[in-house]
Motif scaffolding. Structure first.
Motif, PDB file in Angstrom:
ATOM      1  N   LEU A  73      51.367 -29.835  34.822  1.00 55.94           N
ATOM      2  CA  LEU A  73      52.809 -29.740  35.010  1.00 55.94           C
ATOM      3  C   LEU A  73      53.488 -30.787  34.154  1.00 55.94           C
ATOM      4  N   ASN A  74      54.794 -30.658  34.001  1.00 54.69           N
ATOM      5  CA  ASN A  74      55.629 -31.702  33.412  1.00 54.69           C
ATOM      6  C   ASN A  74      56.404 -32.374  34.546  1.00 54.69           C
ATOM      7  N   LEU A  75      56.461 -33.687  34.500  1.00 58.26           N
ATOM      8  CA  LEU A  75      57.155 -34.452  35.526  1.00 58.26           C
ATOM      9  C   LEU A  75      58.332 -35.165  34.867  1.00 58.26           C
ATOM     10  N   GLN A  76      59.539 -34.942  35.383  1.00 58.47           N
ATOM     11  CA  GLN A  76      60.734 -35.485  34.741  1.00 58.47           C
ATOM     12  C   GLN A  76      61.586 -36.287  35.714  1.00 58.47           C
ATOM     13  N   ALA A  77      62.161 -37.373  35.207  1.00 55.35           N
ATOM     14  CA  ALA A  77      63.087 -38.199  35.991  1.00 55.35           C
ATOM     15  C   ALA A  77      64.314 -38.487  35.137  1.00 55.35           C
ATOM     16  N   ASP A  78      65.484 -38.114  35.628  1.00 58.74           N
ATOM     17  CA  ASP A  78      66.745 -38.367  34.931  1.00 58.74           C
ATOM     18  C   ASP A  78      67.616 -39.301  35.754  1.00 58.74           C
ATOM     19  N   GLY A  79      68.169 -40.312  35.103  1.00 58.46           N
ATOM     20  CA  GLY A  79      69.124 -41.194  35.753  1.00 58.46           C
ATOM     21  C   GLY A  79      70.460 -41.109  35.051  1.00 58.46           C
ATOM     22  N   GLN A  80      71.489 -40.685  35.783  1.00 54.29           N
ATOM     23  CA  GLN A  80      72.836 -40.601  35.206  1.00 54.29           C
ATOM     24  C   GLN A  80      73.641 -41.818  35.642  1.00 54.29           C
ATOM     25  N   PHE A  81      74.203 -42.530  34.668  1.00 59.89           N
ATOM     26  CA  PHE A  81      74.964 -43.751  34.928  1.00 59.89           C
ATOM     27  C   PHE A  81      76.436 -43.535  34.597  1.00 59.89           C
ATOM     28  N   TYR A  82      77.291 -44.338  35.241  1.00 58.62           N
ATOM     29  CA  TYR A  82      78.740 -44.131  35.205  1.00 58.62           C
ATOM     30  C   TYR A  82      79.420 -45.473  34.941  1.00 58.62           C
ATOM     31  N   ASN A  83      80.441 -45.464  34.071  1.00 60.74           N
ATOM     32  CA  ASN A  83      81.105 -46.730  33.732  1.00 60.74           C
ATOM     33  C   ASN A  83      82.423 -46.941  34.464  1.00 60.74           C
ATOM     34  N   GLY A  84      82.692 -46.122  35.498  1.00 61.52           N
ATOM     35  CA  GLY A  84      83.898 -46.305  36.293  1.00 61.52           C
ATOM     36  C   GLY A  84      85.120 -45.618  35.743  1.00 61.52           C
ATOM     37  N   MET A  85      85.010 -44.978  34.588  1.00 62.44           N
ATOM     38  CA  MET A  85      86.145 -44.266  33.994  1.00 62.44           C
ATOM     39  C   MET A  85      85.801 -42.781  33.904  1.00 62.44           C
ATOM     40  N   THR A  86      85.590 -42.291  32.714  1.00 65.82           N
ATOM     41  CA  THR A  86      85.271 -40.859  32.570  1.00 65.82           C
ATOM     42  C   THR A  86      83.987 -40.650  31.779  1.00 65.82           C
ATOM     43  N   THR A  87      83.246 -41.709  31.571  1.00 63.50           N
ATOM     44  CA  THR A  87      82.070 -41.630  30.718  1.00 63.50           C
ATOM     45  C   THR A  87      80.780 -41.703  31.536  1.00 63.50           C
ATOM     46  N   TYR A  88      79.842 -40.817  31.233  1.00 61.93           N
ATOM     47  CA  TYR A  88      78.539 -40.787  31.873  1.00 61.93           C
ATOM     48  C   TYR A  88      77.462 -40.874  30.794  1.00 61.93           C
ATOM     49  N   HIS A  89      76.307 -41.413  31.169  1.00 64.57           N
ATOM     50  CA  HIS A  89      75.183 -41.437  30.235  1.00 64.57           C
ATOM     51  C   HIS A  89      73.899 -41.223  31.025  1.00 64.57           C
ATOM     52  N   THR A  90      73.028 -40.338  30.513  1.00 62.19           N
ATOM     53  CA  THR A  90      71.789 -39.996  31.207  1.00 62.19           C
ATOM     54  C   THR A  90      70.579 -40.478  30.427  1.00 62.19           C
ATOM     55  N   LEU A  91      69.677 -41.165  31.116  1.00 62.73           N
ATOM     56  CA  LEU A  91      68.378 -41.536  30.562  1.00 62.73           C
ATOM     57  C   LEU A  91      67.322 -40.620  31.173  1.00 62.73           C
ATOM     58  N   SER A  92      66.487 -40.051  30.326  1.00 64.29           N
ATOM     59  CA  SER A  92      65.499 -39.074  30.794  1.00 64.29           C
ATOM     60  C   SER A  92      64.091 -39.535  30.433  1.00 64.29           C
ATOM     61  N   HIS A  93      63.195 -39.479  31.424  1.00 64.20           N
ATOM     62  CA  HIS A  93      61.790 -39.826  31.202  1.00 64.20           C
ATOM     63  C   HIS A  93      60.931 -38.630  31.600  1.00 64.20           C
ATOM     64  N   VAL A  94      60.004 -38.245  30.722  1.00 63.23           N
ATOM     65  CA  VAL A  94      59.162 -37.065  30.962  1.00 63.23           C
ATOM     66  C   VAL A  94      57.699 -37.412  30.732  1.00 63.23           C
ATOM     67  N   TRP A  95      56.846 -36.988  31.677  1.00 57.37           N
ATOM     68  CA  TRP A  95      55.398 -37.040  31.515  1.00 57.37           C
ATOM     69  C   TRP A  95      54.879 -35.627  31.283  1.00 57.37           C
ATOM     70  N   ASN A  96      54.042 -35.421  30.254  1.00 54.62           N
ATOM     71  CA  ASN A  96      53.278 -34.196  30.085  1.00 54.62           C
ATOM     72  C   ASN A  96      51.870 -34.486  30.630  1.00 54.62           C
ATOM     73  N   ILE A  97      51.502 -33.848  31.742  1.00 51.52           N
ATOM     74  CA  ILE A  97      50.273 -34.188  32.445  1.00 51.52           C
ATOM     75  C   ILE A  97      49.208 -33.121  32.188  1.00 51.52           C
ATOM     76  N   ASN A  98      48.092 -33.561  31.591  1.00 46.35           N
ATOM     77  CA  ASN A  98      47.030 -32.650  31.197  1.00 46.35           C
ATOM     78  C   ASN A  98      45.738 -32.922  31.959  1.00 46.35           C
ATOM     79  N   PHE A  99      45.009 -31.857  32.231  1.00 51.74           N
ATOM     80  CA  PHE A  99      43.753 -31.915  33.007  1.00 51.74           C
ATOM     81  C   PHE A  99      42.621 -31.419  32.114  1.00 51.74           C
ATOM     82  N   GLN A 100      41.592 -32.241  31.964  1.00 49.12           N
ATOM     83  CA  GLN A 100      40.463 -31.902  31.114  1.00 49.12           C
ATOM     84  C   GLN A 100      39.211 -31.688  31.947  1.00 49.12           C
ATOM     85  N   TYR A 101      38.714 -30.457  31.929  1.00 44.93           N
ATOM     86  CA  TYR A 101      37.491 -30.137  32.677  1.00 44.93           C
ATOM     87  C   TYR A 101      36.259 -30.656  31.923  1.00 44.93           C
TER      88      TYR A 101
END
Length: 368
Positions: free
Chosen positions: A340-368
């Protein structure tokens, strides 16, 4: 005299690791020899600004490296260091159990400035990847990397998680543990950690069962960076089982369910398997003053949550949650497949009208 000796040894170390990456196994072995000489002669631990690897005559092999933003660790570096540990590990030689490896998606403009990888006493992969979006974030990442190093390599017994179940009955067996941080000034930072387990003795000849616990947190810029006014707005967590390449990935169960509002303790319980071979994995966490919405769907095979920060206190300090989900995938006998892919997004706000999102993603692989 001791000071002069240290200067000579450290100068040699810099020549070995001063480039953007090690020159394969030759560079790593040369570094190991120099490091051993230094430690034996003066009895000190290696500086965190250097790469340290231990693959000789040891039950637990490991690698650890920090770097500057202008001379970062590449994904190729990461994979080469990780492979060196695995190739030299007695656990992997003696134990042919499946191997789980996760790679981060490096956001545009960000760099890997800290990396650690080890195999615990059971041969379970344990990894740290620290991403900095700018120069100002490097010191935060390296401080957090040092904490990971102390807990997982210097004192590994402190990091060994409880192993649920046994191999002679159905139970969740830990197969991977990852820690990831991504910071960017002036917005803040996102932490995206996970523990991955597989159901042993599931009694199913066609499917394998996996469960994942995500440890999500976001730290607002006003707490992380001096002079910043950015606060937490919204966190989003995604367990994308549809990204799996096993064939017929199936989101089976997830928790928490529904809408959760207010400061409280949240209990999470996820079950997988069929009939008498099923098993449950449970934990709990404290939720700050937030509202969490469950956006999961078996139609899309995705478990998803949105977390809105309500009070000023919650917006201005680190907050997060620990959701979990279970998926089943087609069983194979060999090869490497995406779980699966595991994702975490954090949206931050500066108190006015501006938002910014930081995104972190793991690509998780299984090897038999």
């Amino acid at each position: 005299m001791l000071f002069l000796y240290l200067k000579v040894c450290l100068s040699c170390l810099r020549e070995v690791i001063g480039g953007k990456q090690m020159n394969g196994k030759v560079g790593m072995r040369a570094f190991s020899v120099l490091l051993a000489l230094l430690l034996v002669s003066v009895g000190v631990v290696p500086a965190v600004s250097a790469t340290s690897i231990n693959t000789e005559n040891s039950d637990v092999a490991s690698v650890y490296r920090v770097a500057e933003f202008s001379n970062p660790i590449t994904l190729s570096d990461l994979k080469e260091m990780r492979e060196s540990v695995i190739d030299n590990s007695q656990q992997r030689t003696d134990n042919h159990a499946p191997l789980v490896l996760a790679d981060p998606v490096v956001p545009e403009g960000a760099e890997i400035v800290a990396y650690g990888f080890t195999l615990d006493a059971r041969g379970v992969p344990v990894q740290y990847v620290g991403l900095a979006g700018d120069e100002e974030s490097v010191s935060i990442i390296q401080k957090r990397a040092q904490e990971w190093y102390d807990s997982n390599i210097v004192n590994p017994q402190l990091a060994v998680a409880e192993q649920a179940g046994t191999l002679d009955r159905a139970g969740w067996i830990e197969i991977g543990r990852n820690t990831g941080d991504y910071y960017l000034s002036p917005y803040g930072g996102v932490t995206d950690n996970y523990e991955l387990r597989q159901l042993s003795n599931d009694g199913d000849n066609t499917k394998d069962w996996f469960a994942i616990k995500q440890i999500f947190a976001m730290e607002p810029g006003r707490q992380a960076f001096e002079g910043s006014s950015w606060t937490n707005k919204k966190g989003t967590m995604l367990h994308d089982w549809a990204a799996g390449t096993f064939g017929s990935p199936n989101l089976y169960e997830w928790d928490p369910l529904g809408t959760k509002t207010g400061e409280q303790t949240i209990g999470v319980s996820i079950t997988g398997g069929t009939g008498g071979a099923s098993a449950t994995w449970s934990w709990s966490y404290d939720q700050p003053e937030v509202t969490t919405y469950d956006r999961s769907s078996t139609d899309t095979e995705k478990a998803k949550w949105e977390m809105f920060f309500n009070s000023d206190a919650a917006k201005r300090t680190t907050g997060g949650m620990k959701p979990g989900s279970v998926g089943s995938v087609s069983q194979h006998s060999s090869g490497t497949y995406r779980i699966l892919n595991l994702q975490a997004d954090g949206q931050f706000y500066n108190g006015m009208t501006t938002y910014h999102t930081l995104s972190h993603v793991w690509n998780i692989n299984f090897q038999y």
